[in-house]
Design a protein around this motif. Structure first.
Motif, PDB file in Angstrom:
ATOM      1  N   VAL A  54      58.280  14.604  69.770  1.00 13.68           N
ATOM      2  CA  VAL A  54      57.027  14.854  70.488  1.00 13.68           C
ATOM      3  C   VAL A  54      56.043  13.742  70.147  1.00 13.68           C
ATOM      4  O   VAL A  54      55.912  13.354  68.986  1.00 13.68           O
ATOM      5  CB  VAL A  54      56.437  16.226  70.098  1.00 13.68           C
ATOM      6  N   GLU A  55      55.372  13.229  71.152  1.00 12.14           N
ATOM      7  CA  GLU A  55      54.329  12.228  70.958  1.00 12.14           C
ATOM      8  C   GLU A  55      52.982  12.910  71.121  1.00 12.14           C
ATOM      9  O   GLU A  55      52.746  13.588  72.117  1.00 12.14           O
ATOM     10  CB  GLU A  55      54.469  11.109  71.978  1.00 12.14           C
ATOM     11  N   ALA A  56      52.119  12.743  70.142  1.00 11.27           N
ATOM     12  CA  ALA A  56      50.802  13.381  70.166  1.00 11.27           C
ATOM     13  C   ALA A  56      49.728  12.313  70.063  1.00 11.27           C
ATOM     14  O   ALA A  56      49.906  11.292  69.401  1.00 11.27           O
ATOM     15  CB  ALA A  56      50.673  14.369  69.012  1.00 11.27           C
ATOM     16  N   SER A  57      48.610  12.565  70.729  1.00 11.32           N
ATOM     17  CA  SER A  57      47.471  11.653  70.632  1.00 11.32           C
ATOM     18  C   SER A  57      46.195  12.442  70.895  1.00 11.32           C
ATOM     19  O   SER A  57      46.232  13.525  71.463  1.00 11.32           O
ATOM     20  CB  SER A  57      47.602  10.501  71.625  1.00 11.32           C
ATOM     21  N   THR A  58      45.106  11.885  70.459  1.00 14.14           N
ATOM     22  CA  THR A  58      43.799  12.469  70.762  1.00 14.14           C
ATOM     23  C   THR A  58      42.997  11.436  71.530  1.00 14.14           C
ATOM     24  O   THR A  58      42.998  10.250  71.192  1.00 14.14           O
ATOM     25  CB  THR A  58      43.035  12.877  69.486  1.00 14.14           C
ATOM     26  N   ILE A  59      42.344  11.906  72.559  1.00 15.19           N
ATOM     27  CA  ILE A  59      41.456  11.074  73.361  1.00 15.19           C
ATOM     28  C   ILE A  59      40.152  11.842  73.471  1.00 15.19           C
ATOM     29  O   ILE A  59      40.078  12.835  74.189  1.00 15.19           O
ATOM     30  CB  ILE A  59      42.061  10.790  74.753  1.00 15.19           C
ATOM     31  N   GLY A  60      39.148  11.408  72.720  1.00 17.14           N
ATOM     32  CA  GLY A  60      37.900  12.166  72.679  1.00 17.14           C
ATOM     33  C   GLY A  60      38.158  13.533  72.074  1.00 17.14           C
ATOM     34  O   GLY A  60      38.691  13.651  70.981  1.00 17.14           O
ATOM     35  N   ASP A  61      37.811  14.577  72.800  1.00 18.89           N
ATOM     36  CA  ASP A  61      38.033  15.946  72.347  1.00 18.89           C
ATOM     37  C   ASP A  61      39.268  16.566  72.988  1.00 18.89           C
ATOM     38  O   ASP A  61      39.366  17.774  73.125  1.00 18.89           O
ATOM     39  CB  ASP A  61      36.812  16.821  72.678  1.00 18.89           C
ATOM     40  N   GLU A  62      40.232  15.731  73.368  1.00 19.60           N
ATOM     41  CA  GLU A  62      41.436  16.239  74.016  1.00 19.60           C
ATOM     42  C   GLU A  62      42.671  15.859  73.210  1.00 19.60           C
ATOM     43  O   GLU A  62      42.814  14.721  72.771  1.00 19.60           O
ATOM     44  CB  GLU A  62      41.548  15.676  75.430  1.00 19.60           C
ATOM     45  N   VAL A  63      43.541  16.836  73.006  1.00 18.03           N
ATOM     46  CA  VAL A  63      44.833  16.596  72.378  1.00 18.03           C
ATOM     47  C   VAL A  63      45.864  16.490  73.493  1.00 18.03           C
ATOM     48  O   VAL A  63      45.964  17.373  74.342  1.00 18.03           O
ATOM     49  CB  VAL A  63      45.211  17.750  71.417  1.00 18.03           C
ATOM     50  N   MET A  64      46.611  15.402  73.491  1.00 19.37           N
ATOM     51  CA  MET A  64      47.645  15.169  74.501  1.00 19.37           C
ATOM     52  C   MET A  64      49.006  15.184  73.807  1.00 19.37           C
ATOM     53  O   MET A  64      49.178  14.503  72.796  1.00 19.37           O
ATOM     54  CB  MET A  64      47.441  13.810  75.171  1.00 19.37           C
ATOM     55  N   LEU A  65      49.941  15.954  74.350  1.00 19.98           N
ATOM     56  CA  LEU A  65      51.311  15.981  73.839  1.00 19.98           C
ATOM     57  C   LEU A  65      52.268  15.648  74.975  1.00 19.98           C
ATOM     58  O   LEU A  65      52.037  16.032  76.122  1.00 19.98           O
ATOM     59  CB  LEU A  65      51.688  17.365  73.293  1.00 19.98           C
ATOM     60  N   SER A  66      53.341  14.964  74.631  1.00 20.49           N
ATOM     61  CA  SER A  66      54.387  14.707  75.620  1.00 20.49           C
ATOM     62  C   SER A  66      55.731  14.651  74.913  1.00 20.49           C
ATOM     63  O   SER A  66      55.815  14.329  73.718  1.00 20.49           O
ATOM     64  CB  SER A  66      54.130  13.417  76.387  1.00 20.49           C
ATOM     65  N   VAL A  67      56.772  14.987  75.669  1.00 26.59           N
ATOM     66  CA  VAL A  67      58.134  14.930  75.153  1.00 26.59           C
ATOM     67  C   VAL A  67      59.053  14.556  76.316  1.00 26.59           C
ATOM     68  O   VAL A  67      58.823  14.975  77.453  1.00 26.59           O
ATOM     69  CB  VAL A  67      58.551  16.257  74.477  1.00 26.59           C
ATOM     70  N   ARG A  68      60.048  13.736  76.036  1.00 28.95           N
ATOM     71  CA  ARG A  68      61.008  13.294  77.044  1.00 28.95           C
ATOM     72  C   ARG A  68      62.414  13.438  76.481  1.00 28.95           C
ATOM     73  O   ARG A  68      62.608  13.393  75.275  1.00 28.95           O
ATOM     74  CB  ARG A  68      60.785  11.823  77.429  1.00 28.95           C
ATOM     75  N   ALA A  88      57.926  16.666  79.678  1.00 24.00           N
ATOM     76  CA  ALA A  88      56.722  17.467  79.892  1.00 24.00           C
ATOM     77  C   ALA A  88      55.564  16.781  79.183  1.00 24.00           C
ATOM     78  O   ALA A  88      55.757  16.057  78.204  1.00 24.00           O
ATOM     79  CB  ALA A  88      56.913  18.878  79.355  1.00 24.00           C
ATOM     80  N   SER A  89      54.384  17.015  79.689  1.00 24.59           N
ATOM     81  CA  SER A  89      53.169  16.545  79.023  1.00 24.59           C
ATOM     82  C   SER A  89      52.070  17.569  79.275  1.00 24.59           C
ATOM     83  O   SER A  89      52.086  18.298  80.266  1.00 24.59           O
ATOM     84  CB  SER A  89      52.756  15.161  79.526  1.00 24.59           C
ATOM     85  N   THR A  90      51.144  17.624  78.345  1.00 27.17           N
ATOM     86  CA  THR A  90      50.062  18.597  78.448  1.00 27.17           C
ATOM     87  C   THR A  90      48.859  18.096  77.659  1.00 27.17           C
ATOM     88  O   THR A  90      48.986  17.224  76.801  1.00 27.17           O
ATOM     89  CB  THR A  90      50.528  19.980  77.934  1.00 27.17           C
ATOM     90  N   GLY A  91      47.715  18.655  77.945  1.00 22.33           N
ATOM     91  CA  GLY A  91      46.495  18.308  77.233  1.00 22.33           C
ATOM     92  C   GLY A  91      45.632  19.531  77.016  1.00 22.33           C
ATOM     93  O   GLY A  91      45.604  20.434  77.852  1.00 22.33           O
ATOM     94  N   VAL A  92      44.960  19.577  75.874  1.00 21.25           N
ATOM     95  CA  VAL A  92      44.080  20.696  75.532  1.00 21.25           C
ATOM     96  C   VAL A  92      42.775  20.129  74.995  1.00 21.25           C
ATOM     97  O   VAL A  92      42.781  19.252  74.135  1.00 21.25           O
ATOM     98  CB  VAL A  92      44.728  21.610  74.465  1.00 21.25           C
ATOM     99  N   VAL A  93      41.666  20.620  75.492  1.00 15.96           N
ATOM    100  CA  VAL A  93      40.348  20.219  74.998  1.00 15.96           C
ATOM    101  C   VAL A  93      39.978  21.107  73.817  1.00 15.96           C
ATOM    102  O   VAL A  93      40.182  22.315  73.845  1.00 15.96           O
ATOM    103  CB  VAL A  93      39.289  20.340  76.115  1.00 15.96           C
ATOM    104  N   TYR A  94      39.474  20.494  72.770  1.00 13.87           N
ATOM    105  CA  TYR A  94      39.085  21.244  71.579  1.00 13.87           C
ATOM    106  C   TYR A  94      37.685  20.860  71.133  1.00 13.87           C
ATOM    107  O   TYR A  94      37.084  19.940  71.671  1.00 13.87           O
ATOM    108  CB  TYR A  94      40.082  21.006  70.437  1.00 13.87           C
ATOM    109  N   ASN A  95      37.200  21.585  70.130  1.00  7.73           N
ATOM    110  CA  ASN A  95      35.924  21.284  69.489  1.00  7.73           C
ATOM    111  C   ASN A  95      34.748  21.371  70.453  1.00  7.73           C
ATOM    112  O   ASN A  95      33.850  20.548  70.423  1.00  7.73           O
ATOM    113  CB  ASN A  95      35.978  19.905  68.828  1.00  7.73           C
ATOM    114  N   LEU A  96      34.778  22.353  71.312  1.00 10.34           N
ATOM    115  CA  LEU A  96      33.663  22.533  72.240  1.00 10.34           C
ATOM    116  C   LEU A  96      32.490  23.162  71.501  1.00 10.34           C
ATOM    117  O   LEU A  96      32.646  24.143  70.792  1.00 10.34           O
ATOM    118  CB  LEU A  96      34.073  23.422  73.419  1.00 10.34           C
TER     119      LEU A  96
END
Length: 123
Positions: A54-68, A88-96
């Motif tokens: 799984v590849e994970a990254s954060t962009i601002g307040d968003e966590v992005m995950l992807s797997v191939r 698949a890939s997905t993103g979740v906003v956190y720290n609101l």
């Protein structure tokens, strides 16, 4: 199978985001490890499916995950297609930090007459 991978990754993203919010931040290697751990817990391994980490990254307040990965085929081998790509890939906003609006509905009908309404008002 694609749907199962997506559901597992979505669950992993939510759990990773919660952990990230709890600890306040992570280094990239730790973020990848946490995301992989949660994905493994939400997606059981399948013999016919080979997934990359799984590849994970954060962009601002968003966590992005992807797997191939690839899925071994059975019937499609007849036409020479031994594997199919899966991902698949997905993103979740956190720290609101937005305020929460809360509404309370109070029953003032006859069923609350007398001491019930008085006790509610005192509370």
């Amino acid at each position: 199978m694609q749907h199962r991978v997506q559901v597992g990754l979505d669950a992993a993203a939510l759990a990773t985001t919660l952990r990230l919010n709890e600890v306040g931040g992570m280094e990239q290697e730790e973020l990848n490890g946490v995301a992989q751990e949660f994905f493994n817990g939400n997606f059981p391994s399948h013999a016919e499916l080979t997934l990359n980490p799984v590849e994970a990254s954060t962009i601002g307040d968003e966590v992005m995950l992807s797997v191939r990965g690839t899925l071994d085929t059975t019937f499609m081998e007849i036409i020479g297609q031994k594997t199919m790509p899966v991902g698949a890939s997905t993103g979740v906003v956190y720290n609101l930090q937005r305020p929460v609006e809360l509404a309370l509905v109070v029953d003032t009908s006859e069923s609350m007459a007398g001491s019930k309404l008085t006790a509610l008002q005192d509370a």
